[in-house]
Scaffold this motif. Structure first.
Motif, PDB file in Angstrom:
ATOM      1  N   ASN A  53      -5.465   5.089   2.104  1.00  0.00           N
ATOM      2  CA  ASN A  53      -4.184   4.931   1.427  1.00  0.00           C
ATOM      3  C   ASN A  53      -4.255   5.634   0.080  1.00  0.00           C
ATOM      4  O   ASN A  53      -5.322   6.149  -0.313  1.00  0.00           O
ATOM      5  CB  ASN A  53      -3.804   3.451   1.278  1.00  0.00           C
TER       6      ASN A  53
ATOM      7  N   SER B   5      -2.583   0.799  -4.064  1.00  0.00           N
ATOM      8  CA  SER B   5      -1.720  -0.342  -3.770  1.00  0.00           C
ATOM      9  C   SER B   5      -1.226  -0.960  -5.076  1.00  0.00           C
ATOM     10  O   SER B   5      -1.809  -0.719  -6.141  1.00  0.00           O
ATOM     11  CB  SER B   5      -2.464  -1.388  -2.937  1.00  0.00           C
TER      12      SER B   5
ATOM     13  N   GLU C  50       0.835  -1.196   0.000  1.00  0.00           N
ATOM     14  CA  GLU C  50       0.000   0.000   0.000  1.00  0.00           C
ATOM     15  C   GLU C  50       0.875   1.252   0.000  1.00  0.00           C
ATOM     16  O   GLU C  50       1.966   1.252   0.569  1.00  0.00           O
ATOM     17  CB  GLU C  50      -0.889   0.037   1.248  1.00  0.00           C
TER      18      GLU C  50
ATOM     19  N   ASP D 151      -0.052  -7.698   2.421  1.00  0.00           N
ATOM     20  CA  ASP D 151       0.904  -6.594   2.553  1.00  0.00           C
ATOM     21  C   ASP D 151       1.868  -6.949   3.678  1.00  0.00           C
ATOM     22  O   ASP D 151       1.644  -6.646   4.835  1.00  0.00           O
ATOM     23  CB  ASP D 151       0.185  -5.281   2.853  1.00  0.00           C
TER      24      ASP D 151
END
Length: 310
Positions: A262, A265, A163, A299
């Motif tokens: 965020n 990604s 991310e 992640d």
């Protein structure tokens, strides 16, 4: 005469463009080279080469035959290397082309572990922001992020998802306050990457919404490590891929800002050329990386697993 030797001689004649060139490369006499080619033509029952005192060229059948046996010889060499490596320690030089940001903070952490496991393999690493032609540049392995393109002819294995997140030093947060909603970023100093689409605003993505937030860049740079150090020094709010920041977040040197949002990604992908028989040194590295990143949909760099950063 041995048919395999005759095939190798024929291949060398074609690649060198002459009987004399093949004789020099193979350290045989021209007469022996000639006999091998004649033996091969007699064995397969077709003329493979048109030759005069001045020139030599492949017949149509010879071209087809050469295309087939060339791959066979490559596979045979790889099989020999694979068999030899299976009975001894892996050796040779492993050439890796890796995205610069991932290489500086993640590959650099892993290579000492790999080297201890495979101590007879030398490692040649090039860090770059561009995806190169692995075959043309004679690389064994590429590690690319989602923004980089690579040939569809390559074999690819996703290592994980990263991310793009926001964070800042505890000192900056203490002085300027923690933003509670995306719109508050507009009043903060931002440490920005040098992309035109990020110049005046950041596109934040939440669970149920996305929005463009106007920002003011305190520093703009094309180098992620420079921005990271500025963030650690308390100069502003930093936006970087999580693989750049996991250790800093785990140690508390940086804290995440607006953790429910965020800036997108992307995948981190291991890439290597397609081969029927993978060189043992490449197989060793691929297996090593897969062991360290067992879940490609995760992640890893925002994980709470401390051993990822030790």
């Amino acid at each position: 005469m041995d048919r395999l030797t005759s095939i190798r001689v024929f291949s060398e004649v074609v690649s060198r463009g002459s009987f004399i060139g093949a004789a020099q490369a193979l350290e045989m006499s021209t007469a022996v080279i000639t006999r091998h080619v004649a033996h091969l033509e007699e064995t397969v029952g077709i003329r493979l080469l048109n030759r005069t005192t001045r020139s030599m060229s492949l017949t149509d059948a010879g071209q087809t035959y050469y295309d087939c046996i060339r791959q066979i010889l490559v596979d045979l060499e790889e099989a020999d290397a694979l068999a030899a490596s299976a009975s001894s320690k892996l050796t040779g030089t492993l050439r890796i082309n890796c995205h610069i940001g991932f290489g500086q903070l993640q590959l650099a952490r892993l290579l000492p572990l790999f080297s201890r496991e495979y101590e007879n393999i030398a490692i040649d690493v090039k860090l770059t922001s561009k995806a190169l032609d692995l075959v043309g540049e004679a690389y064994d392995i590429g590690i690319f992020i989602g923004l980089q393109n690579f040939s569809s002819n390559m074999i690819s294995r996703q290592l994980g998802i990263s991310e793009v997140i926001l964070c800042a030093s505890p000192g900056y947060i203490k002085e300027k306050g923690m933003p509670q909603k995306p719109e508050e970023l507009s009043s903060h100093a931002c440490l920005n990457f040098d992309y035109e689409q990020l110049k005046h605003s950041w596109h934040l993505v939440g669970e149920n919404e996305s929005k463009d937030i106007a920002i003011t860049s305190k520093i703009t740079s094309n180098n992620g490590e420079l921005l990271r150090y500025c963030g650690l020094a308390g100069m502003g709010i930093l936006m970087r891929p999580s693989f750049n920041l996991g250790k800093d977040l785990a140690s508390g040197k940086l804290v995440r800002v607006l953790p429910d949002y965020n800036l997108g990604s992307f995948s981190v992908t291991l890439v290597y050329p397609t081969k029927r028989l993978m060189p043992a040194k490449v197989r060793g590295f691929v297996d090593f990386m897969v062991r360290h990143f067992p879940d490609p949909e995760r992640d890893h760099w925002l994980s709470s697993d401390q051993n990822l950063y030790e």
